[in-house]
Design a protein around this motif. Structure first.
Motif, PDB file in Angstrom:
ATOM      1  N   ARG A  31       0.897  -1.289   0.056  1.00 26.85           N
ATOM      2  CA  ARG A  31       0.119   0.005   0.022  1.00 26.85           C
ATOM      3  C   ARG A  31       0.752   1.051  -0.143  1.00 26.85           C
ATOM      4  N   GLY A  32       0.632   2.285  -0.958  1.00 30.33           N
ATOM      5  CA  GLY A  32       1.249   3.585  -1.106  1.00 30.33           C
ATOM      6  C   GLY A  32       2.579   3.370  -1.936  1.00 30.33           C
ATOM      7  N   LYS A  33       2.794   1.826  -2.310  1.00 31.30           N
ATOM      8  CA  LYS A  33       3.904   1.739  -3.228  1.00 31.30           C
ATOM      9  C   LYS A  33       3.811   0.910  -4.262  1.00 31.30           C
ATOM     10  N   THR A  34       2.520   0.906  -4.732  1.00 34.86           N
ATOM     11  CA  THR A  34       2.140   0.197  -6.007  1.00 34.86           C
ATOM     12  C   THR A  34       2.780   0.574  -7.207  1.00 34.86           C
ATOM     13  N   ASP A  35       3.047  -0.088  -8.317  1.00 37.57           N
ATOM     14  CA  ASP A  35       3.396   0.214  -9.585  1.00 37.57           C
ATOM     15  C   ASP A  35       2.213   0.788 -10.302  1.00 37.57           C
ATOM     16  N   GLN A  36       2.484   2.238 -10.766  1.00 37.69           N
ATOM     17  CA  GLN A  36       1.100   2.859 -11.452  1.00 37.69           C
ATOM     18  C   GLN A  36       1.748   3.565 -12.574  1.00 37.69           C
ATOM     19  N   PHE A  37       0.635   3.037 -13.555  1.00 39.38           N
ATOM     20  CA  PHE A  37       0.821   3.988 -14.884  1.00 39.38           C
ATOM     21  C   PHE A  37       0.087   5.286 -15.109  1.00 39.38           C
ATOM     22  N   VAL A  38       0.616   5.944 -15.730  1.00 36.49           N
ATOM     23  CA  VAL A  38       0.154   7.455 -16.173  1.00 36.49           C
ATOM     24  C   VAL A  38      -0.194   7.527 -17.546  1.00 36.49           C
ATOM     25  N   TYR A  39      -1.318   7.538 -18.064  1.00 34.58           N
ATOM     26  CA  TYR A  39      -1.459   7.558 -19.432  1.00 34.58           C
ATOM     27  C   TYR A  39      -2.391   8.818 -19.656  1.00 34.58           C
ATOM     28  N   LYS A  40      -2.130   9.422 -20.786  1.00 36.59           N
ATOM     29  CA  LYS A  40      -2.631  10.497 -21.272  1.00 36.59           C
ATOM     30  C   LYS A  40      -3.497  10.111 -22.743  1.00 36.59           C
ATOM     31  N   PHE A  41      -4.623  10.559 -22.916  1.00 30.34           N
ATOM     32  CA  PHE A  41      -5.475  10.301 -23.919  1.00 30.34           C
ATOM     33  C   PHE A  41      -6.068  11.709 -24.567  1.00 30.34           C
ATOM     34  N   ARG A  42      -6.180  11.534 -25.769  1.00 29.51           N
ATOM     35  CA  ARG A  42      -6.801  13.022 -26.345  1.00 29.51           C
ATOM     36  C   ARG A  42      -7.928  12.717 -27.201  1.00 29.51           C
ATOM     37  N   LYS A  43      -8.836  13.540 -27.239  1.00 32.62           N
ATOM     38  CA  LYS A  43      -9.996  13.482 -28.399  1.00 32.62           C
ATOM     39  C   LYS A  43      -9.529  14.225 -29.318  1.00 32.62           C
ATOM     40  N   PRO A  44      -9.648  13.634 -30.437  1.00 28.46           N
ATOM     41  CA  PRO A  44      -9.095  14.352 -31.786  1.00 28.46           C
ATOM     42  C   PRO A  44      -9.828  15.519 -31.961  1.00 28.46           C
ATOM     43  N   LYS A  45      -8.931  16.549 -32.731  1.00 27.64           N
ATOM     44  CA  LYS A  45      -9.823  17.729 -32.861  1.00 27.64           C
ATOM     45  C   LYS A  45     -10.338  17.593 -34.448  1.00 27.64           C
TER      46      LYS A  45
END
Length: 246
Positions: free
Chosen positions: A232-246
C-alpha cells in the motif's frame, strides 16, 4: 563513427528534460488552504508533474472523475482559478456503498466557489459544458468490478470522450496488474492491466498521447491487493494521457 555511436547511445539513455511547472500549479500546491494531510501525500502522488503533463491551466473546465476524498479537486480548483470550473464527481453507487463518500465530497468542495459537486450514477453522469480535461486517479479499475455489467467500462469511456472538447485530455492513473485481457484483476486486486485499459479507452475514440513513468515501481510484483500493507502506497502505477481528436 564510434563517437557518433557513443553520442546516440547517450542521447537514448539520458533522462527526458523536466517539464516546467506553471506558476498556477505552483501556487495551487502552495496554497495555505490545503490540508496538511494532502500536502503530505504530494511526494508520492506527484501532482505538479501530473498536472503539467495533462496541461491543466487557468480558465480550464475540468472534471475530477470519481473524486474520492477530494485531493485532486482542491488542487484543480486552485489551478483553473476563478474563470475556470471543476466538476467534482462522486458516483451515487459509491455513496450508496459507503455513505462517507458523500460526506467527504461535501467537505472537499466547501468554500470552493469554482467547484460544482456532482453525484449521479455512473450510468447517467453528465457535465454542464464541454470539458478541457478529465482526471481519474486510481479508480478506472472500479468500472470493471463484478457489480458492473459486461462492457460497462467501455460505455463510461465513451461518455467521457463525449464530455470533452475536441483536443481535450483524459488523464488515467491506476495500479498496474499483470497481463489480464479479461479484466479479472480489478475485482480481486483493485488493479488493471495497462495494455487492456489502453485498448478499451482507445476503442471509445481516444488517441493515446503519452505516458509518464514517474509512478512506476518495478519492485511491485502486481500480485498483492493494493490495500495490503506490504504494498500500500508503493504500488506500480501507470499514468496515461489520451486526447480527443480535433
Amino acid at each position: 563513427m564510434k563517437l557518433l555511436a557513443t553520442a546516440l547511445a547517450l542521447a537514448l539513455t539520458a533522462p527526458a528534460a523536466a517539464q516546467t511547472v506553471s506558476p498556477a500549479i505552483q501556487q495551487a500546491l502552495a496554497s495555505p488552504a490545503r490540508p496538511d494531510a494532502d500536502r503530505a501525500r504530494d511526494a508520492t502522488r506527484k501532482p505538479a508533474e501530473l498536472l503539467t503533463f495533462a496541461g491543466v491551466k487557468p480558465g480550464d473546465k475540468v472534471a475530477d472523475f470519481i473524486m474520492g476524498g477530494g485531493y485532486w479537486t482542491k488542487i484543480l480548483a486552485g489551478v483553473v482559478g476563478p474563470k475556470g470550473r471543476v466538476y467534482a464527481y462522486q458516483p451515487a453507487e459509491f455513496i450508496g456503498f459507503r455513505a462517507a463518500y458523500g460526506t467527504e465530497q461535501d467537505e472537499a468542495v466547501k468554500g470552493l466557489a469554482n467547484v460544482t459537486p456532482l453525484r449521479p450514477s455512473l450510468a447517467s453522469f453528465s457535465f454542464a459544458e464541454p470539458l478541457d480535461a478529465i482526471m481519474t486517479v486510481q479508480n478506472y479499475h472500479d468500472l470493471h468490478l463484478k457489480m458492473a455489467p459486461p462492457g460497462f467500462a467501455g460505455t463510461v469511456a465513451k461518455r467521457l470522450y463525449d464530455s470533452l472538447k475536441p483536443g481535450g485530455v483524459l488523464l488515467v492513473v491506476d495500479h498496474v496488474a499483470n497481463a489480464d485481457p479479461d479484466f479479472k484483476a480489478p475485482d480481486t486486486l483493485h488493479r488493471i492491466d495497462p495494455t487492456a485499459a489502453r485498448a478499451e479507452i482507445e476503442k471509445a475514440g481516444f488517441q493515446f498521447d503519452g505516458e509518464l513513468t514517474l509512478l512506476r515501481n518495478t519492485a511491485d510484483p502486481h500480485t498483492a491487493l493494493v490495500f495490503d500493507p506490504s504494498i500500500r502506497g508503493k504500488t506500480d502505477q501507470f499514468v496515461y494521457k489520451f486526447r480527443k481528436p480535433k
